[in-house]
Design a protein around this motif. Structure first.
Motif, short mmCIF file in Angstrom:
data_model
loop_
_atom_site.label_atom_id
_atom_site.label_comp_id
_atom_site.label_asym_id
_atom_site.label_seq_id
_atom_site.Cartn_x
_atom_site.Cartn_y
_atom_site.Cartn_z
N GLY A 137 37.52 -86.03 61.31
CA GLY A 137 37.46 -87.48 61.22
C GLY A 137 38.45 -88.13 62.16
O GLY A 137 38.13 -89.12 62.85
N VAL A 138 39.66 -87.58 62.22
CA VAL A 138 40.68 -88.11 63.14
C VAL A 138 40.22 -87.93 64.59
O VAL A 138 40.40 -88.81 65.44
N LEU A 139 39.61 -86.78 64.88
CA LEU A 139 39.09 -86.52 66.23
C LEU A 139 38.00 -87.53 66.59
O LEU A 139 37.96 -88.04 67.72
N GLY A 140 37.13 -87.83 65.61
CA GLY A 140 36.08 -88.82 65.85
C GLY A 140 36.66 -90.19 66.16
O GLY A 140 36.17 -90.90 67.04
N PHE A 141 37.70 -90.55 65.44
CA PHE A 141 38.38 -91.83 65.70
C PHE A 141 38.92 -91.87 67.12
O PHE A 141 38.70 -92.84 67.86
N ALA A 179 36.28 -92.89 57.79
CA ALA A 179 35.65 -92.69 56.48
C ALA A 179 35.51 -91.20 56.18
O ALA A 179 35.50 -90.80 55.01
N VAL A 180 35.39 -90.38 57.22
CA VAL A 180 35.31 -88.93 57.02
C VAL A 180 36.63 -88.42 56.46
O VAL A 180 36.66 -87.53 55.59
N VAL A 181 37.74 -88.98 56.94
CA VAL A 181 39.05 -88.60 56.41
C VAL A 181 39.13 -89.00 54.93
O VAL A 181 39.63 -88.23 54.10
#
Length: 213
Positions: A137-141, A179-181
């Motif tokens: 999720g952090v990577l996606g951000f 939101a994944v986080v």
């Protein structure tokens, strides 16, 4: 006898000036095309690598929230192709059609993500490797934020509405990835259904992005 050579010289000078002016316009068009292609190419690379890394985590974790995010990131990366074609053609009309293609790609990713979230609500399954899920999720951000900066700066510099819209889209996606986080954190507390519910929430946000775009 002297007037004729003078007339010829004047005509030649005028022709040279017109030719130089035309050449300048072509150069500006080519520079704009190259700058647009560079921006689209870099954002494609960033989002493509982000989505591939998220795919590896999804295979391990089975998170539908992450699936929604990576589907959208792949779709977002794919919008680079119609934009690249528009810049290669150096056509304002092609840029408008590319803008519509961007919107359709966003809508398609929302539909796929929503479908997968509903399936997971019907057949719940707890995601695994929650630490890796949060990292994805952090990577996606980060990937979306970088892509947004590339697209928005280039769009403003080149006065390309489609590229600016795609930049706004990627910026919104950056927050969607967080939101994944949240999904990883809530599932860690024992709420398994939180994952598909957050997947549906991500779908709703993507639909809002579609309407805005």
């Amino acid at each position: 006898a002297h007037a004729h050579p003078g007339h010829g010289h004047s005509h030649a000078h005028g022709h040279s000036h017109a030719h130089g002016h035309s050449h300048g316009l072509v150069d500006a068009s080519i520079k704009r095309s190259r700058a647009g292609l560079a921006a689209v190419g870099w954002s494609l690379l960033v989002l493509g690598l982000t989505a591939l890394a998220q795919t590896a985590v999804f295979v391990a974790s089975g998170s539908v929230a992450l699936l929604a995010d990576l589907i959208h990131n792949f779709g977002d990366a794919a919008t680079a192709f119609p934009l690249a074609i528009a810049f290669a053609l150096r056509s304002a009309r092609a840029e408008r059609w590319a803008g519509l293609a961007v919107v359709l790609a966003i809508l398609a990713s929302a539909c796929v993500a929503g479908y997968e979230a509903i399936l997971r609500l019907i057949d719940p399954r707890e995601p695994e490797y929650l630490g890796a899920l949060a990292a994805a999720g952090v990577l996606g951000f980060a990937g979306n934020w970088i892509a947004a900066r590339i697209r928005t700066r280039a769009g403003r510099r080149l006065a390309c509405v489609a590229l600016i819209a795609d930049g706004d889209h990627a910026r919104a996606d950056a927050y969607v990835s967080l939101a994944v986080v949240a999904s990883a954190a809530v599932v860690a507390l024992g709420l398994d259904l939180a994952d598909p519910i957050i997947g549906l929430a991500i779908t709703a946000v993507i639909l809002m992005i579609t309407w805005h775009s």
